[in-house]
Structure formats: C-alpha cells, structure tokens
Design an enzyme around this catalytic site. Structure first.
Site, PDB file in Angstrom:
ATOM      1  N   ASP A  57      -7.208 -10.887 -10.200  1.00 45.72           N
ATOM      2  CA  ASP A  57      -6.508 -10.747  -8.924  1.00 45.72           C
ATOM      3  C   ASP A  57      -5.091 -10.260  -9.193  1.00 45.72           C
ATOM      4  O   ASP A  57      -4.442 -10.731 -10.143  1.00 45.72           O
ATOM      5  CB  ASP A  57      -6.407 -12.100  -8.197  1.00 45.72           C
ATOM      6  CG  ASP A  57      -7.604 -12.387  -7.311  1.00 45.72           C
ATOM      7  OD1 ASP A  57      -8.541 -11.580  -7.306  1.00 45.72           O
ATOM      8  OD2 ASP A  57      -7.594 -13.432  -6.633  1.00 45.72           O
ATOM      9  N   ILE A  58      -4.595  -9.357  -8.360  1.00 43.12           N
ATOM     10  CA  ILE A  58      -3.189  -8.959  -8.441  1.00 43.12           C
ATOM     11  C   ILE A  58      -2.336 -10.115  -7.938  1.00 43.12           C
ATOM     12  O   ILE A  58      -2.567 -10.651  -6.852  1.00 43.12           O
ATOM     13  CB  ILE A  58      -2.914  -7.700  -7.595  1.00 43.12           C
ATOM     14  CG1 ILE A  58      -3.880  -6.568  -7.975  1.00 43.12           C
ATOM     15  CG2 ILE A  58      -1.463  -7.254  -7.769  1.00 43.12           C
ATOM     16  CD1 ILE A  58      -3.798  -6.117  -9.401  1.00 43.12           C
ATOM     17  N   ASN A  65       2.595  -6.245   0.119  1.00 45.33           N
ATOM     18  CA  ASN A  65       2.317  -5.660   1.438  1.00 45.33           C
ATOM     19  C   ASN A  65       3.383  -6.036   2.458  1.00 45.33           C
ATOM     20  O   ASN A  65       3.808  -5.203   3.269  1.00 45.33           O
ATOM     21  CB  ASN A  65       0.947  -6.114   1.933  1.00 45.33           C
ATOM     22  CG  ASN A  65      -0.197  -5.359   1.292  1.00 45.33           C
ATOM     23  OD1 ASN A  65      -0.032  -4.216   0.860  1.00 45.33           O
ATOM     24  ND2 ASN A  65      -1.353  -5.977   1.199  1.00 45.33           N
ATOM     25  N   HIS A  70       1.773  -1.728   3.677  1.00 47.39           N
ATOM     26  CA  HIS A  70       0.430  -1.523   3.137  1.00 47.39           C
ATOM     27  C   HIS A  70       0.260  -0.195   2.377  1.00 47.39           C
ATOM     28  O   HIS A  70      -0.480  -0.156   1.382  1.00 47.39           O
ATOM     29  CB  HIS A  70      -0.610  -1.634   4.255  1.00 47.39           C
ATOM     30  CG  HIS A  70      -0.799  -3.045   4.730  1.00 47.39           C
ATOM     31  ND1 HIS A  70      -1.640  -3.932   4.107  1.00 47.39           N
ATOM     32  CD2 HIS A  70      -0.235  -3.728   5.761  1.00 47.39           C
ATOM     33  CE1 HIS A  70      -1.604  -5.095   4.734  1.00 47.39           C
ATOM     34  NE2 HIS A  70      -0.742  -4.994   5.732  1.00 47.39           N
ATOM     35  N   ASP A  74      -1.298  -0.105  -1.279  1.00 47.04           N
ATOM     36  CA  ASP A  74      -2.440   0.721  -1.691  1.00 47.04           C
ATOM     37  C   ASP A  74      -2.117   1.502  -2.963  1.00 47.04           C
ATOM     38  O   ASP A  74      -2.964   1.653  -3.855  1.00 47.04           O
ATOM     39  CB  ASP A  74      -2.825   1.698  -0.579  1.00 47.04           C
ATOM     40  CG  ASP A  74      -3.495   1.013   0.610  1.00 47.04           C
ATOM     41  OD1 ASP A  74      -3.874  -0.175   0.471  1.00 47.04           O
ATOM     42  OD2 ASP A  74      -3.643   1.656   1.658  1.00 47.04           O
ATOM     43  N   GLU A 100      -7.474  -7.378  -3.213  1.00 47.75           N
ATOM     44  CA  GLU A 100      -6.833  -7.253  -4.525  1.00 47.75           C
ATOM     45  C   GLU A 100      -7.656  -7.910  -5.625  1.00 47.75           C
ATOM     46  O   GLU A 100      -7.136  -8.221  -6.699  1.00 47.75           O
ATOM     47  CB  GLU A 100      -5.428  -7.866  -4.484  1.00 47.75           C
ATOM     48  CG  GLU A 100      -5.366  -9.364  -4.314  1.00 47.75           C
ATOM     49  CD  GLU A 100      -5.352  -9.826  -2.869  1.00 47.75           C
ATOM     50  OE1 GLU A 100      -4.868 -10.942  -2.611  1.00 47.75           O
ATOM     51  OE2 GLU A 100      -5.827  -9.074  -1.988  1.00 47.75           O
TER      52      GLU A 100
END
Length: 236
Positions: A57-58, A65, A70, A74, A100
């Site tokens: 996971d980030i 975000n 966003h 991205d 993520e």
C-alpha cells in the site's frame, strides 16, 4: 484469408491486453489477477515449485490526494508503478488491485527472495523523490504459499503481514510468521449523541478515541513497549 486471420489475431491480442490492464498505471488489473492467481497456484502444486506474493500500500496516500489533488495522486501511482516494472523480472506479474493497493505475484520464488525483492522496491520508492509530492513510501506484506493452500488462507496471511507493517510505522517490509496475532482492531465510531454542544470539547473527545484506536492497533501488531508507553501516557 490468411492476412485477415493474422489481423484478427493481432486485434484480439490487443483487446485482451486492454481488458487485462489497469488504464492508469499500465500494470495488470484485478480482473487478470483473479484469473492468473488460479493458474499460478495450480502450476505451483503440480510442479511443486514455490510461489510467493507481495502486497503493498502507498503510505498516507489519502493525504497526497487531499493536499495536491487527485490528478497528482494519479501521477504518483503511475510513477511508483513504473519503478516496479523496472525492478521485477518479466516472469513476475504486478497488479493494481484497486486504489493504492498493489500486488506482485512471484513465480518459482521462495520467501527469502521475495522479501529481498520487496525491500528493493521499498528502497526505490523511498529514494526516488517525486517532483511534486516529494518522498512517497509504501508498506509491504510478503508470504510464500504452502503446498495446496487455498487462496483465501494465503491472502489473509499476506494481509496480516501488511497490517503489521503499517502499524509498526509504515515504510517497511514484513513477512508472515506463524506466531503473528490475528488481525484485530478496536473500532469505535463517533456517535452524534455524544456531542456536548462545545466544538472544542467534542474535538478533544474525538482525538482521544482516535488515540485509543491507534494504541490498540499498535499493541496487536506487537509494537515495542517504548513506542506505546508515551501514547498511553498521553491518553491518560
């Protein structure tokens, strides 16, 4: 007819690639993950070869975000995905599972090697500074599948390792170990009936609940006494 058949073959191959690819990152998508995992597990059992998986996971991606928007979020996902593609073998599969969360399926790979691969990716994320957001890290869970083990059982182990990585402070790799405690968490949501009418007091109460949940998560992830004690003192 032969020329038409070749065109149709190429077209079908391109359509299949599009159907199996995440549009944003260029990695394989969840749909292809669900199909490929079955094939890899069957092959692993048949040939008695090791099969490992990394889920990552980030870290604090919601903050990215919220702070930058966003579109920038991205770009971070694409940036990290390009790093992964450069580091892994062609025989491995990298997937975006959603949001993520990502997975890497490691064919014919034992746990020790899978952990080293995850660590290489972790370091690459940490040291490749995004031009807008700066340093964006990730947390990793790793596990080798046992022979004949179901996907659900295997996935839960990897997810448990990832859970521990997050609750130990993130930006680290954790491999599943049998003695790990089951995933459990104190879950308390604010009830509007608890509102006192004073925003400052209500805000303090919400902070206390969040702190209690955080302490609970740390204790379940076997965090050190030294790291938990100051938080308990703050709660008191």
């Amino acid at each position: 007819l032969k020329k038409l058949a070749n065109i149709l073959k190429i077209t079908n191959k391109k359509l299949e690639e599009v159907a199996n690819t995440d549009k944003l990152t260029g990695l394989y998508n969840r749909n292809f993950f669900d199909k490929r995992i079955v094939q890899e597990m069957t092959e692993s059992d048949k040939n008695n070869t090791p099969l490992s998986m990394i889920i990552y996971d980030i870290d604090h991606f919601k903050n990215v975000n919220d702070d930058y928007g966003h579109p920038v979020g991205d770009e971070v996902l694409k940036y990290h995905s390009s790093i992964v593609n450069q580091l892994i073998k062609k025989s491995y599969y990298a997937f975006r599972l959603g949001g993520e969360e990502f997975a890497i399926l490691l064919h014919n790979t034992k746990l020790d090697e899978a952990v080293l691969i995850a660590e290489d990716i972790r370091v690459a994320f940490e040291t490749n500074i995004h031009p807008v957001v700066g340093k964006v890290t990730a947390s990793f869970g790793v596990c080798q599948r046992s022979h004949g083990e179901s996907f659900v059982s295997w996935y839960k182990k990897i997810d448990r390792a990832l859970y521990v990585a997050k609750n130990k402070g993130r930006n680290q790799v954790v491999s599943y170990k049998k003695h790990m405690l089951p995933i459990a968490s104190l879950s308390i949501e604010w009830n509007n009936n608890w509102n006192s009418g004073n925003e400052h007091i209500d805000s303090q109460h919400k902070d206390l609940i969040s702190l209690a949940i955080h302490i609970s998560d740390l204790m379940y992830s076997n965090a050190s006494y030294k790291s938990v004690t100051p938080l308990i003192n703050t709660l008191i």
